[in-house]
Design a protein around this motif. Structure first.
Motif, PDB file in Angstrom:
ATOM      1  N   ALA A   1       0.810  -1.151  -0.105  1.00  0.00           N
ATOM      2  CA  ALA A   1       0.052  -0.159  -0.037  1.00  0.00           C
ATOM      3  C   ALA A   1       0.685   1.333  -0.077  1.00  0.00           C
ATOM      4  O   ALA A   1       1.925   1.237   0.395  1.00  0.00           O
ATOM      5  CB  ALA A   1      -1.004  -0.066   1.189  1.00  0.00           C
ATOM      6  N   GLU A   2       0.273   2.295  -0.520  1.00  0.00           N
ATOM      7  CA  GLU A   2       1.088   3.811  -0.656  1.00  0.00           C
ATOM      8  C   GLU A   2       0.879   4.210   0.762  1.00  0.00           C
ATOM      9  O   GLU A   2       1.961   4.942   1.299  1.00  0.00           O
ATOM     10  CB  GLU A   2       0.232   4.556  -1.473  1.00  0.00           C
ATOM     11  N   LEU A   3       0.062   3.932   1.671  1.00  0.00           N
ATOM     12  CA  LEU A   3      -0.149   4.480   2.851  1.00  0.00           C
ATOM     13  C   LEU A   3      -0.830   3.659   3.887  1.00  0.00           C
ATOM     14  O   LEU A   3      -1.921   2.925   3.393  1.00  0.00           O
ATOM     15  CB  LEU A   3      -0.859   5.740   2.694  1.00  0.00           C
ATOM     16  N   VAL A   4      -0.399   3.509   5.303  1.00  0.00           N
ATOM     17  CA  VAL A   4      -1.120   2.621   6.375  1.00  0.00           C
ATOM     18  C   VAL A   4      -0.846   3.595   7.281  1.00  0.00           C
ATOM     19  O   VAL A   4       0.091   3.986   7.725  1.00  0.00           O
ATOM     20  CB  VAL A   4      -0.409   1.333   6.494  1.00  0.00           C
ATOM     21  N   VAL A   5      -2.090   3.869   8.108  1.00  0.00           N
ATOM     22  CA  VAL A   5      -2.390   4.594   9.012  1.00  0.00           C
ATOM     23  C   VAL A   5      -2.938   3.657  10.182  1.00  0.00           C
ATOM     24  O   VAL A   5      -3.779   2.907   9.999  1.00  0.00           O
ATOM     25  CB  VAL A   5      -3.309   5.594   8.908  1.00  0.00           C
ATOM     26  N   ALA A   6      -2.441   3.560  11.241  1.00  0.00           N
ATOM     27  CA  ALA A   6      -2.732   2.717  12.459  1.00  0.00           C
ATOM     28  C   ALA A   6      -3.091   3.539  13.676  1.00  0.00           C
ATOM     29  O   ALA A   6      -2.303   4.280  14.132  1.00  0.00           O
ATOM     30  CB  ALA A   6      -1.485   1.814  13.011  1.00  0.00           C
ATOM     31  N   VAL A   7      -4.516   3.360  13.870  1.00  0.00           N
ATOM     32  CA  VAL A   7      -4.913   4.265  15.151  1.00  0.00           C
ATOM     33  C   VAL A   7      -5.022   3.135  16.264  1.00  0.00           C
ATOM     34  O   VAL A   7      -5.987   2.110  16.474  1.00  0.00           O
ATOM     35  CB  VAL A   7      -6.401   4.476  15.029  1.00  0.00           C
ATOM     36  N   THR A   8      -3.993   3.241  17.209  1.00  0.00           N
ATOM     37  CA  THR A   8      -3.742   2.147  18.120  1.00  0.00           C
ATOM     38  C   THR A   8      -2.973   2.551  19.509  1.00  0.00           C
ATOM     39  O   THR A   8      -2.495   3.589  19.767  1.00  0.00           O
ATOM     40  CB  THR A   8      -2.505   1.260  17.528  1.00  0.00           C
ATOM     41  N   PRO A   9      -3.480   1.955  20.528  1.00  0.00           N
ATOM     42  CA  PRO A   9      -3.039   2.223  21.918  1.00  0.00           C
ATOM     43  C   PRO A   9      -1.706   1.702  22.001  1.00  0.00           C
ATOM     44  O   PRO A   9      -0.867   2.054  23.122  1.00  0.00           O
ATOM     45  CB  PRO A   9      -3.840   1.494  22.850  1.00  0.00           C
TER      46      PRO A   9
ATOM     47  N   LEU B   1      -1.408   6.952  15.080  1.00  0.00           N
ATOM     48  CA  LEU B   1      -2.009   7.972  15.802  1.00  0.00           C
ATOM     49  C   LEU B   1      -2.519   7.319  17.348  1.00  0.00           C
ATOM     50  O   LEU B   1      -3.078   6.163  17.159  1.00  0.00           O
ATOM     51  CB  LEU B   1      -3.352   8.142  15.296  1.00  0.00           C
ATOM     52  N   PRO B   2      -2.246   7.812  18.402  1.00  0.00           N
ATOM     53  CA  PRO B   2      -2.382   7.313  19.726  1.00  0.00           C
ATOM     54  C   PRO B   2      -3.865   7.209  20.033  1.00  0.00           C
ATOM     55  O   PRO B   2      -4.631   8.322  19.729  1.00  0.00           O
ATOM     56  CB  PRO B   2      -1.559   8.096  20.517  1.00  0.00           C
ATOM     57  N   MET B   3      -4.399   5.915  20.460  1.00  0.00           N
ATOM     58  CA  MET B   3      -5.832   5.806  20.914  1.00  0.00           C
ATOM     59  C   MET B   3      -5.971   5.177  22.259  1.00  0.00           C
ATOM     60  O   MET B   3      -5.106   4.320  22.443  1.00  0.00           O
ATOM     61  CB  MET B   3      -6.465   4.742  19.548  1.00  0.00           C
ATOM     62  N   GLY B   4      -6.771   5.648  22.947  1.00  0.00           N
ATOM     63  CA  GLY B   4      -6.827   5.125  24.128  1.00  0.00           C
ATOM     64  C   GLY B   4      -7.607   3.625  24.129  1.00  0.00           C
ATOM     65  O   GLY B   4      -8.193   3.195  22.921  1.00  0.00           O
ATOM     66  N   THR B   5      -7.670   2.690  25.077  1.00  0.00           N
ATOM     67  CA  THR B   5      -8.154   1.732  25.062  1.00  0.00           C
ATOM     68  C   THR B   5      -9.586   1.506  25.202  1.00  0.00           C
ATOM     69  O   THR B   5     -10.090   2.838  25.606  1.00  0.00           O
ATOM     70  CB  THR B   5      -7.411   0.677  26.160  1.00  0.00           C
ATOM     71  N   PHE B   6     -10.262   0.626  25.357  1.00  0.00           N
ATOM     72  CA  PHE B   6     -11.874   0.599  25.588  1.00  0.00           C
ATOM     73  C   PHE B   6     -12.119   0.929  26.991  1.00  0.00           C
ATOM     74  O   PHE B   6     -13.316   1.673  27.086  1.00  0.00           O
ATOM     75  CB  PHE B   6     -12.264  -0.942  25.540  1.00  0.00           C
TER      76      PHE B   6
END
Length: 354
Positions: free
Chosen positions: A205-213, A227-232
């Motif tokens: 892929a040209e771009l992969v974005v991970a929104v992840t804790p 991109l930093p994401m909070g947990t559930f």
């Protein structure tokens, strides 16, 4: 009760406990599974079937039920049921189901992961109809019902409305390369995708974005942007259980550092892209919109008319696809990082492929 394709103690431990209590009080239980699982309660009839034979064995149980009740099977299932080879084991499962006044047929997570799930569901629905049983679906994960109602599936919008332009399944996305991918919620493709080719496809892929804790080594390797994401536990939200009960909760803790709740990250991305429908100010706004969309949704039984092919006409590729049983403490990025859980017997258990 007939349970089809479910490792109950691993998939739904609380329900397994309740079923154990019922069985010890005299409830009659039959199982149709790819392996003999430790249920810790008496099972009256147990059928062990390889994934390639699961549809045929369920068709045989349906044939036995038709013979026992003197009723006919739906015409779209007649070919598959007509050629089924009925044994004493199939008759025993049928008699177990017919023995009680209150009857149920459950489809579990292993059934849902089966390549021929549509066949299994159609046969199970017909079996429930013939025997006067209730058909139940044990949704996989803590909020599968909520995700379906919110439209987080390719062919439905919120409120279970049909999508004019259906999207792609995760399998579709990983089988043919896309220009860009957004991985949400701490996904680790090498584990969660159950597809050895997933990392190779993402690398194209040209771009992969991970929104992840978690800034794992795998995430750093495959994603250009993290991109930093909070947990559930660090966001408010709502779960819908298998009973259809909506249960909302506040966040138990504040997100760490610059992390934000997942819905906020998606809202900002939508705003930056100039998309409509991303003006939410709180998770309650999201909940309100989903509830309004679901206002007219009512529980309904299986309404399909899916035709199950004869075994000789079945697609060979579907029959050969592996059926993976994922340990309960390997199901997401949070439990995989819990040392206490990983030290348990279940935590040390590897995934099993049938």
């Amino acid at each position: 009760l007939l349970v089809i394709g479910a490792n109950l103690r691993r998939e739904v431990p609380i329900l397994a406990h309740r079923l154990r209590k019922a069985a010890l009080r005299g409830a009659q239980v039959a199982m149709l599974n790819p392996a003999r699982f430790p249920h810790l309660f008496p099972v009256r009839a147990q059928l062990t079937s390889a994934p390639a034979d699961l549809v045929g064995d369920l068709a045989a149980v349906l044939a036995a039920a038709a013979a026992a009740t003197g009723k006919s099977v739906p015409p779209q299932l007649a070919s598959a049921v007509g050629e089924a080879r009925v044994t004493d084991a199939h008759r025993a499962a049928t008699q177990t189901l017919l023995s009680g006044e209150r009857r149920a047929v459950w489809l579990g997570a292993l059934a849902a992961r089966h390549a021929s799930f549509a066949d299994l569901r159609a046969l199970a629905a017909a079996l429930a109809q013939l025997t006067g049983a209730t058909l139940g679906r044990l949704a996989e994960g803590g909020n599968a019902a909520g995700a379906y109602l919110a439209g987080a599936i390719p062919h439905r919008l919120a409120g279970a409305r049909a999508a004019a332009r259906p999207g792609l399944t995760a399998r579709d996305m990983l089988q043919r390369p896309l220009r860009a991918y957004l991985l949400l919620g701490g996904l680790e493709p090498s584990i969660d995708a159950l597809d050895p080719e997933s990392l190779r496809m993402l690398a194209k892929a040209e771009l992969v974005v991970a929104v992840t804790p978690f800034a794992s080594e795998e995430a750093k390797r495959i994603a250009r942007v993290l991109l930093p994401m909070g947990t559930f536990a660090e966001t408010s939200g709502t779960y819908v259980n298998c009973e259809g009960l909506w249960q909302s909760h506040p966040g138990a803790a504040a997100p760490v550092g610059e992390a934000r709740p997942g819905w906020k990250v998606l809202r900002v991305l939508g705003n930056l892209l100039g998309l409509e429908g991303f003006d939410y100010q709180s998770s309650e706004d999201v909940l309100r919109e989903v509830r309004e969309a679901c206002a007219g949704v009512k529980p309904a039984g299986y309404q399909g008319s899916h035709a199950v092919p004869r075994a000789a006409d079945a697609i060979d590729g579907a029959a050969r696809q592996p059926l993976v049983d994922v340990p309960m403490y390997q199901t997401d990025a949070v439990v995989r990082r819990a040392p206490s859980l990983q030290k348990t017997r279940e935590g040390r258990t590897a995934a099993v492929t049938y």
